[in-house]
Design a protein around this motif. Structure first.
Motif, PDB file in Angstrom:
ATOM      1  N   ALA A   1       0.821  -1.213   0.000  1.00 45.03           N
ATOM      2  CA  ALA A   1       0.000   0.000   0.000  1.00 45.03           C
ATOM      3  C   ALA A   1       0.853   1.261   0.000  1.00 45.03           C
ATOM      4  N   SER A   2       1.969   1.224   0.674  1.00 48.62           N
ATOM      5  CA  SER A   2       2.837   2.408   0.746  1.00 48.62           C
ATOM      6  C   SER A   2       3.462   2.762  -0.608  1.00 48.62           C
ATOM      7  N   LEU A   3       3.398   1.835  -1.560  1.00 48.64           N
ATOM      8  CA  LEU A   3       3.977   2.081  -2.890  1.00 48.64           C
ATOM      9  C   LEU A   3       2.953   2.590  -3.908  1.00 48.64           C
TER      10      LEU A   3
ATOM     11  N   VAL B   1      -7.885   1.234  -0.263  1.00 53.75           N
ATOM     12  CA  VAL B   1      -8.956   2.209  -0.461  1.00 53.75           C
ATOM     13  C   VAL B   1      -9.670   2.487   0.856  1.00 53.75           C
ATOM     14  N   ASP B   2      -9.933   3.769   1.117  1.00 52.13           N
ATOM     15  CA  ASP B   2     -10.766   4.166   2.254  1.00 52.13           C
ATOM     16  C   ASP B   2     -12.205   3.976   1.775  1.00 52.13           C
TER      17      ASP B   2
ATOM     18  N   VAL C   1      -2.910   8.045  -7.745  1.00 59.34           N
ATOM     19  CA  VAL C   1      -3.697   6.834  -7.979  1.00 59.34           C
ATOM     20  C   VAL C   1      -4.596   6.579  -6.773  1.00 59.34           C
ATOM     21  N   LEU C   2      -4.059   6.713  -5.572  1.00 60.52           N
ATOM     22  CA  LEU C   2      -4.846   6.485  -4.363  1.00 60.52           C
ATOM     23  C   LEU C   2      -6.011   7.477  -4.269  1.00 60.52           C
ATOM     24  N   ALA C   3      -5.757   8.726  -4.613  1.00 56.75           N
ATOM     25  CA  ALA C   3      -6.822   9.736  -4.586  1.00 56.75           C
ATOM     26  C   ALA C   3      -7.931   9.379  -5.576  1.00 56.75           C
TER      27      ALA C   3
ATOM     28  N   GLY D   1     -13.452   7.001  -6.472  1.00 58.85           N
ATOM     29  CA  GLY D   1     -14.237   6.138  -7.341  1.00 58.85           C
ATOM     30  C   GLY D   1     -14.059   6.455  -8.817  1.00 58.85           C
ATOM     31  N   GLU D   2     -13.000   7.143  -9.145  1.00 55.88           N
ATOM     32  CA  GLU D   2     -12.741   7.532 -10.528  1.00 55.88           C
ATOM     33  C   GLU D   2     -11.806   6.570 -11.241  1.00 55.88           C
ATOM     34  N   LEU D   3     -11.329   5.565 -10.501  1.00 51.40           N
ATOM     35  CA  LEU D   3     -10.385   4.607 -11.053  1.00 51.40           C
ATOM     36  C   LEU D   3     -10.615   3.257 -10.388  1.00 51.40           C
ATOM     37  N   GLU D   4     -10.557   2.200 -11.169  1.00 53.09           N
ATOM     38  CA  GLU D   4     -10.723   0.852 -10.625  1.00 53.09           C
ATOM     39  C   GLU D   4      -9.397   0.343 -10.075  1.00 53.09           C
ATOM     40  N   SER D   5      -9.484  -0.416  -9.001  1.00 50.13           N
ATOM     41  CA  SER D   5      -8.269  -1.047  -8.477  1.00 50.13           C
ATOM     42  C   SER D   5      -7.866  -2.171  -9.434  1.00 50.13           C
ATOM     43  N   VAL D   6      -6.553  -2.405  -9.528  1.00 49.73           N
ATOM     44  CA  VAL D   6      -6.080  -3.464 -10.427  1.00 49.73           C
ATOM     45  C   VAL D   6      -5.592  -4.694  -9.675  1.00 49.73           C
ATOM     46  N   ASN D   7      -5.505  -4.579  -8.357  1.00 43.71           N
ATOM     47  CA  ASN D   7      -5.105  -5.740  -7.568  1.00 43.71           C
ATOM     48  C   ASN D   7      -5.657  -5.617  -6.151  1.00 43.71           C
ATOM     49  N   LEU D   8      -5.491  -6.662  -5.376  1.00 39.60           N
ATOM     50  CA  LEU D   8      -6.029  -6.698  -4.026  1.00 39.60           C
ATOM     51  C   LEU D   8      -5.373  -5.650  -3.125  1.00 39.60           C
TER      52      LEU D   8
END
Length: 100
Positions: free
Chosen positions: A16-18, A43-44, A23-25, A30-37
């Motif tokens: 997560a720190s990387l 995500v908050d 991207v995190l914002a 909700g403007e971007l889909e996560s690509v991995n777990l």
């Protein structure tokens, strides 16, 4: 908002720190889909729900989630989950009906 191709073609961070701040914002909003777990777990989810639900006319549900705080994330009892989902469905239908 135009995003660089690198955001859409990313592999996802291993920790997560990387995860880049931009991207995190976008994930939180909700403007971007996560690509991995790892991204999904970073995500908050309260922030995500608060960002996305008003755009689909569910501001009442957002208010209810704010009142319960993080408690809705800790629910593991099936009956309790069913009760909350039923209540959310009623709220959604009521909101949609009022907005027509």
């Amino acid at each position: 908002m135009k995003m660089p191709d690198s955001v859409h073609t990313r592999k996802g961070a291993s920790k997560a720190s990387l995860i880049p701040d931009n991207v995190l914002a976008l994930l939180h909003a909700g403007e971007l889909e996560s690509v991995n777990l790892t991204e999904w777990q970073a995500v908050d989810h309260i922030h995500l729900v608060q960002s996305v639900l008003p755009h689909v006319y569910l501001s009442q549900l957002v208010d209810q989630l704010e009142e319960t705080g993080d408690d809705w994330l800790r629910i593991s009892d099936t009956k309790e989950t069913k009760r909350i989902v039923t209540k959310a469905k009623r709220t959604i239908l009521k909101t949609q009906t009022e907005q027509k």
